[in-house]
Scaffold this motif. Structure first.
Motif, PDB file in Angstrom:
ATOM      1  N   UNK A   1       0.829  -1.205   0.000  1.00  0.00           N
ATOM      2  CA  UNK A   1       0.000   0.000   0.000  1.00  0.00           C
ATOM      3  C   UNK A   1       0.865   1.256   0.000  1.00  0.00           C
ATOM      4  N   UNK A   2       0.271   2.341  -0.485  1.00  0.00           N
ATOM      5  CA  UNK A   2       0.943   3.628  -0.367  1.00  0.00           C
ATOM      6  C   UNK A   2       0.874   4.114   1.068  1.00  0.00           C
ATOM      7  N   UNK A   3       1.925   4.771   1.488  1.00  0.00           N
ATOM      8  CA  UNK A   3       1.947   5.283   2.855  1.00  0.00           C
ATOM      9  C   UNK A   3       0.759   6.184   3.133  1.00  0.00           C
ATOM     10  N   UNK A   4       0.413   7.001   2.161  1.00  0.00           N
ATOM     11  CA  UNK A   4      -0.674   7.967   2.402  1.00  0.00           C
ATOM     12  C   UNK A   4      -2.025   7.258   2.557  1.00  0.00           C
ATOM     13  N   UNK A   5      -2.094   6.040   2.099  1.00  0.00           N
ATOM     14  CA  UNK A   5      -3.334   5.278   2.289  1.00  0.00           C
ATOM     15  C   UNK A   5      -3.290   4.430   3.557  1.00  0.00           C
ATOM     16  N   UNK A   6      -2.175   4.480   4.249  1.00  0.00           N
ATOM     17  CA  UNK A   6      -2.048   3.697   5.480  1.00  0.00           C
ATOM     18  C   UNK A   6      -2.306   4.582   6.696  1.00  0.00           C
ATOM     19  N   UNK A   7      -3.121   4.090   7.589  1.00  0.00           N
ATOM     20  CA  UNK A   7      -3.367   4.851   8.809  1.00  0.00           C
ATOM     21  C   UNK A   7      -2.405   4.382   9.899  1.00  0.00           C
ATOM     22  N   UNK A   8      -2.252   5.229  10.886  1.00  0.00           N
ATOM     23  CA  UNK A   8      -1.434   4.874  12.035  1.00  0.00           C
ATOM     24  C   UNK A   8      -1.938   3.543  12.616  1.00  0.00           C
ATOM     25  N   UNK A   9      -3.241   3.410  12.655  1.00  0.00           N
ATOM     26  CA  UNK A   9      -3.841   2.195  13.218  1.00  0.00           C
ATOM     27  C   UNK A   9      -3.378   0.952  12.460  1.00  0.00           C
ATOM     28  N   UNK A  10      -3.398   1.030  11.134  1.00  0.00           N
ATOM     29  CA  UNK A  10      -2.983  -0.121  10.330  1.00  0.00           C
ATOM     30  C   UNK A  10      -1.513  -0.455  10.560  1.00  0.00           C
ATOM     31  N   UNK A  11      -0.699   0.565  10.604  1.00  0.00           N
ATOM     32  CA  UNK A  11       0.733   0.338  10.796  1.00  0.00           C
ATOM     33  C   UNK A  11       0.993  -0.292  12.157  1.00  0.00           C
ATOM     34  N   UNK A  12       0.292   0.218  13.176  1.00  0.00           N
ATOM     35  CA  UNK A  12       0.478  -0.329  14.522  1.00  0.00           C
ATOM     36  C   UNK A  12       0.056  -1.799  14.543  1.00  0.00           C
ATOM     37  N   UNK A  13      -1.071  -2.063  13.922  1.00  0.00           N
ATOM     38  CA  UNK A  13      -1.563  -3.443  13.878  1.00  0.00           C
ATOM     39  C   UNK A  13      -0.539  -4.347  13.185  1.00  0.00           C
ATOM     40  N   UNK A  14      -0.007  -3.851  12.092  1.00  0.00           N
ATOM     41  CA  UNK A  14       0.978  -4.615  11.331  1.00  0.00           C
ATOM     42  C   UNK A  14       2.186  -4.955  12.206  1.00  0.00           C
TER      43      UNK A  14
END
Lengths: 196, 196, 196, 196
Positions: B25-38
């Motif tokens: 995914x593009x970073x701009x389409x990634x939320x903090x929540x998604x990154x944390x979950x990942x």
DNA sequence: TATGAATGAGGATTCATTCAT
DNA sequence: GATGAATGAATCCTCATTCAT
């Protein structure tokens, strides 16, 4: 039918109104509201003419690129030597009068990173082809004039790549002055067959 | 003191956990929540270690670039000819195993368009210098071996620009296969002293 | 048992450590983390000693109020006239050395607006009773000395209300200097039986 | 221009819609979402009209205060004696029909503790001046009627302070019934020239 | 007992998009 | 066709609270 013409005109007009603000701010930091205000129209109106911010920038950059091509053509004719003509293609964008263009071209690259729609790709292919044709023509002429070695014609693609690289790095690791100097050195070294 | 070490370790660890999702995914389409979950951590924890998404990517790319440098060094030693070594610098990134790196390097360029903080600029300067030194060294060796003409040493800067250009255009106007082919042609033409 | 004593001591100690920062910032703008840092203890430790921020302020204000009472007592003895003694009760809080107290008493009123727990109400009743007793005592003395008319004893409650009113308005519509002047006028008019 | 009028009207309308819920809950326990829901508008709409919760309460309290002033004026005219009129100013707020006003005035004081913006200070000055003028007028009339001693005119400021004190303490140490009784006693003692 | 890293519920805020006028 | 008020989904970010060490 005249409606369509007018619609197209208005699209361009709106897009051009946003030129200045795009020079000052990143697109991602600009809201639809700000862009509409800049163009002196309502937010709803912007949606009548564009699907989104990115489409608007595409219309804008298309306009600017048309202007820029004309400038290139005009100025190329004023140069006598082939090498000068090629250097012009590289450096014209770094002249003060095109600061705004540079910023918006940069913005466009950023857009193309996230939105990979057809229109954007088409614009890019078109840009590449324009440059490929122009450079091929000039280099062939140089070969005919025995200024460049015949193998130079194979370099067209890489020259365009180099041009892109100079553009990208001019925003980061280099100043504009340095970029222009480096471009000058590059062109000289590339085409200077004598001192090889 | 061990705390600092651990904090730094954890930063790298979290960043690396996000490598995969950034490939998709593009970073701009990634939320903090998604990154944390990942990364299998809480949102709050992410904020403990990074100011924002962009800072996280910077830590990530620094890691990847370190790996990549090692790979380059290892593989360069396995090549015998200078030209092959230079071509490797251009093309290694396009090998399948580095698809993810390419995507994230691209993402990094996008970030650097909006966030011009010091750390990012430092990374870019560092990248430029690494390549400048490596290429200078190789080309000088080529000159010493009488493979390249002496003027080649002046080309180092433009070669890096060209490399960047290839990278940029490989996402738009060209396929990877074509890019690799074009790079091969470029290197050959540039350093082919015989037919010049 | 000594543990309990120590625990109570530490509560007071922690609370007092936060005196300064509460002078500078509103409680609602202070985080547990900041308060803990100010007291040089861990966040978790703060929870060992207090249920929440508000409880901490209650412990703090109890301390400050104890100090303040002592000061009042000491200084009252140094005044000779009853009227002066009463004016002191009103104005001592506006002396520079009690700026911090004023701020924290104000903060306490704000707290009591949202947290209506028993301890807070108890503190307030206690404060009211202290003042009621002290004022009653002084006014009775004044009546005995024939300085005040007998009806003055009925005024005690309203005098306390007036004192609170002066305190509240000193933060908004008036400066401290003006407040002190107005208090002086108030006391004089209230107890000046001659010119009536 | 009518737009401005409408916008102002809507502000008042939204604010008034929140009257009831503010009677039931503390502002600090109310979220923007709850307030918007109460006013039957979207969260975003609330932001169109107010910067934050506090600004909304200021608009609300301004409305309520306007109403309250009218009530005071109407009812004052129905009272014959000056003392009754003054007592009315003190006690009207404690009538059942103004329970909601009391709660919201209290809320406003809490707000003014943290947000010291100009509009809030202006409201407070305005409130003070209104009361100062009204009381001055009444007391002067009392003096003219020889009911009050001339020195009473000096008491206006302190009377307002006392009123504020009664208001504050009515939430803590006293019941409303007790407050009304104490106010009655205060007025009587203050203005009872005969038994002095 | 003291700690502070980890957490995630909770709330503020933004802004693209819609749609009645 | 033009508008901008209304909207609420989306997202950011904070911070009280927990708990393993």
């Amino acid at each position: 039918m005249p409606l369509v013409v007018n619609k197209e005109k208005k699209r361009k007009c709106i897009a051009l109104s946003c030129q200045e603000i795009l020079y000052k701010k990143n697109l991602k930091d600009l809201t639809i509201a700000e862009l509409a205000q800049e163009a002196n129209i309502g937010k709803g109106t912007l949606y009548e003419y564009f699907q989104n911010k990115e489409e608007m920038v595409l219309v804008l950059i298309t306009q600017l690129y048309e202007n820029f091509k004309l400038k290139i053509c005009t100025q190329i004719e004023q140069k006598k030597e082939i090498k000068e003509k090629i250097e012009l293609i590289f450096t014209l964008l770094y002249e003060d009068e095109f600061n705004c263009y540079r910023k918006i071209f940069k913005e466009f690259i950023a857009i193309s990173y996230s939105c990979n729609n057809e229109a954007i790709i088409k614009f890019q292919k078109n840009w590449y082809d324009d440059n490929f044709n122009l450079l091929s023509h000039l280099i062939q002429e140089g070969i005919n004039q025995k200024i460049f070695p015949p193998k130079s014609i194979k370099m067209v693609d890489s020259i365009i790549n180099t041009m892109v690289g100079f553009f990208i790095l001019s925003f980061y690791t280099k100043t504009i002055t340095q970029t222009k100097k480096d471009i000058h050195a590059y062109i000289n070294t590339l085409f200077d067959s004598k001192k090889q």
